[in-house]
Design a protein around this motif. Structure first.
Motif, mmCIF file in Angstrom:
data_model
loop_
_atom_site.group_PDB
_atom_site.id
_atom_site.type_symbol
_atom_site.label_atom_id
_atom_site.label_comp_id
_atom_site.label_asym_id
_atom_site.label_seq_id
_atom_site.Cartn_x
_atom_site.Cartn_y
_atom_site.Cartn_z
ATOM 1 N N ILE A 1 0.854 -1.201 0.000
ATOM 2 C CA ILE A 1 0.000 0.000 0.000
ATOM 3 C C ILE A 1 0.884 1.244 0.000
ATOM 4 O O ILE A 1 2.032 1.189 0.477
ATOM 5 N N SER B 1 4.558 1.427 -0.994
ATOM 6 C CA SER B 1 4.954 0.037 -1.235
ATOM 7 C C SER B 1 4.269 -0.576 -2.461
ATOM 8 O O SER B 1 4.388 -1.772 -2.682
ATOM 9 N N SER C 1 6.240 -4.579 2.469
ATOM 10 C CA SER C 1 5.875 -3.683 3.563
ATOM 11 C C SER C 1 7.133 -3.352 4.349
ATOM 12 O O SER C 1 7.775 -4.237 4.894
ATOM 13 N N THR D 1 1.838 -3.165 8.495
ATOM 14 C CA THR D 1 0.686 -2.421 7.977
ATOM 15 C C THR D 1 -0.504 -3.370 7.778
ATOM 16 O O THR D 1 -0.368 -4.440 7.174
ATOM 17 N N PRO E 1 -1.929 -4.638 3.822
ATOM 18 C CA PRO E 1 -1.212 -5.726 3.138
ATOM 19 C C PRO E 1 -1.113 -6.995 3.979
ATOM 20 O O PRO E 1 -1.169 -8.106 3.438
ATOM 21 N N ARG F 1 7.550 6.211 0.194
ATOM 22 C CA ARG F 1 7.226 6.920 -1.047
ATOM 23 C C ARG F 1 8.462 7.300 -1.860
ATOM 24 O O ARG F 1 8.344 7.786 -2.981
ATOM 25 N N GLN G 1 5.690 11.160 8.273
ATOM 26 C CA GLN G 1 4.241 11.171 7.992
ATOM 27 C C GLN G 1 3.483 10.922 9.283
ATOM 28 O O GLN G 1 2.719 9.957 9.381
HETATM 29 O O1 PA5 Z 1 5.478 6.644 2.162
HETATM 30 C C1 PA5 Z 1 5.173 5.987 3.136
HETATM 31 O O2 PA5 Z 1 5.905 5.899 4.130
HETATM 32 C C2 PA5 Z 1 3.860 5.226 3.200
HETATM 33 O O3 PA5 Z 1 3.066 5.480 2.100
HETATM 34 C C3 PA5 Z 1 4.119 3.745 3.254
HETATM 35 O O4 PA5 Z 1 4.782 3.343 2.088
HETATM 36 C C4 PA5 Z 1 2.816 2.978 3.408
HETATM 37 O O5 PA5 Z 1 2.122 3.428 4.524
HETATM 38 C C5 PA5 Z 1 3.081 1.490 3.542
HETATM 39 O O6 PA5 Z 1 3.914 1.254 4.616
HETATM 40 P P1 PA5 Z 1 4.659 -0.129 4.785
HETATM 41 O O7 PA5 Z 1 5.563 -0.300 3.613
HETATM 42 O O8 PA5 Z 1 5.397 0.001 6.070
HETATM 43 O O9 PA5 Z 1 3.615 -1.193 4.809
#
Ligand code: PA5
Length: 434
Positions: free
Chosen positions: A81, A84, A139, A144, A147, A203, A415
């Motif tokens: 998500i 990711s 992830s 998270t 996922p 991101r 974030q």
């Molecule tokens: O940019 C970010 O940090 C978020 O969008 C993450 O990529 C997102 O929340 C997914 O997190 P994770 O890879 O820990 O499952």
């Protein structure tokens, strides 16, 4: 090699070119802060030199894993998500045929874990029944919910279908080197794993295995993608003066527009294949800058499609927007408008013209209309839609985002606001500890 181009001359009305160039030393200083690791969030700067530091061996290893999964799977499910999955989907959609999936080109890449839609998961499960599939579970935190939930369901389906031992060879995990439930699970189950470096946030991770493995699985040339990004890394370095530095100019322009009251940036494309590049960009800038009660709101439209839905608002709604247009210089394929003896549709004035020519005139006409309507316009031109220039574009946006966040005065690499909904959801779900 050509490179992507940035045009800002249609952004000037409410702000001036002099105003933007007056920000040169500030933007350069922000870029230096990135380079020297002296700014906010400096423990998350691993993305900065990723392109130039990925080795041939790293890429070869990713390619080998991709080849072996491609050989045994007709469908690959990418579970992830936000950061990711968005970068991978952006590149895969941009470089795949619009009807590849319908033509059943193998492997079909599908996604899960980017929502909690029960119907979606049910339909995905149904689709996978009887098919030879594999899973890439991505992830960084490894905890998270979205996922993790999807992976639990898909893992069971795969194990039920092919047995635990075979499933183990069809699952790859991309996660933190030591922390998180996914790391524990992957070690215990003996999956092939890739590490997301500690100092690369979600991101900004498209050029790690997070993006590169799914992209390679889709049959896209990751070497060329990285080569393009590497060139842009050099072109936007802190040693490149402002007037030649696309990332600094874009960052300074959008911040000047923001200060002048343009609170919303709309990323527009004239090629439907770029839809998910916009989704990736929306997250990159939205999540990086929207904090401390400030930040440009990022929105995106696909033109000309959305000229027939959002076009009215853009032309005449509240004047708090500016537009950044991604334009691809040339279409790959040729479709000409045929002449028609009867000309009942009145389109013979276009006979013999390419559809891309019509699209370009639509772009020009839209730019003129929107600029006349008080919408400043920034234009980014990509020479061609291929791995190399997409690599340039992704890195350009990342570098500019870091600079832009510093110009705004925020930490672009955290974030904290994303946690609020999670806490409430966990409490409502009676998760232990909430
Ligand atoms: O940019 C970010 O940090 C978020 O969008 C993450 O990529 C997102 O929340 C997914 O997190 P994770 O890879 O820990 O499952």
């Amino acid at each position: 090699m050509k490179k992507i181009a940035l045009e800002i001359d249609k952004a000037f009305e409410q702000i001036t070119k002099e105003q933007v160039y007056a920000q040169a030393s500030k933007a350069e200083a922000c870029n230096k802060e990135l380079e020297n690791g002296t700014g906010k969030g400096s423990d998350f700067l691993g993305w900065l030199h990723l392109p130039s530091s990925i080795t041939e061996a790293d890429l070869a290893d990713i390619q080998t894993t991709a080849n072996s999964l491609r050989a045994k799977c007709d469908v690959i499910v990418i579970v992830g998500i936000g950061g990711s999955y968005l970068g991978a989907k952006a590149v895969i959609d941009a470089l795949s045929g619009a009807f590849d999936a319908l033509e059943n080109k193998k492997p079909v890449i599908v996604y899960a874990g980017h929502n909690i839609g029960e119907d979606y998961l049910y339909e995905l499960s149904n689709y996978l029944k009887g098919k030879s599939f594999g899973i890439v579970n991505i992830s960084k935190s490894g905890t998270t919910t979205e996922p993790a939930l999807a992976f639990r369901i898909l893992k069971k389906q795969l194990e039920d279908a092919v047995g635990k031992a075979e499933a183990q060879t069809r699952i790859v995990a991309v996660t933190d080197k030591a922390r998180g439930a996914l790391r524990t699970l992957a070690t215990k189950e003996g999956y092939k794993t890739y590490i997301i470096p500690d100092n690369v946030g979600g991101r900004f991770s498209v050029l790690t295995p997070v993006g590169l493995l799914p992209i390679a699985l889709a049959g896209i040339d990751i070497k060329q993608l990285v080569a393009g990004a590497t060139e842009m890394e050099h072109l936007t370095g802190s040693n490149v003066p402002f007037e030649n530095n696309l990332a600094e100019i874009y960052a300074a322009t959008r911040n000047e527009l923001y200060k002048s009251g343009k609170k919303i940036e709309i990323l527009a494309n004239f090629n439907p294949k770029l839809h998910y590049v916009s989704e990736w960009w929306k997250q990159l800038y939205g999540e990086s800058e929207g904090k401390e009660n400030k930040g440009i709101f990022t929105a995106a439209v696909d033109f000309t499609t959305d000229l027939h839905s959002m076009g009215q608002w853009i032309q005449e709604g509240e004047r708090t927007i500016f537009e950044t247009v991604i334009s691809v210089a040339g279409a790959k394929q040729t479709v000409e408008v045929p002449a028609d003896e009867q000309d009942l549709d009145g389109l013979n004035f276009l006979a013999g013209k390419r559809v891309d020519y019509v699209n370009k005139m639509a772009e020009l006409g839209t730019q003129q209309a929107h600029v006349d309507g008080g919408v400043p316009n920034i234009r980014i031109e990509i020479p061609e839609l291929n791995e190399y220039y997409l690599g340039q574009l992704l890195y350009f946006f990342e570098r500019a985002c870091g600079i832009s966040g510093y110009l705004l005065g925020v930490n672009p690499f955290d974030q904290p606001g994303v946690e609020a909904y999670k806490k409430n959801m966990f409490r409502l779900l009676n998760k232990p500890g909430y």
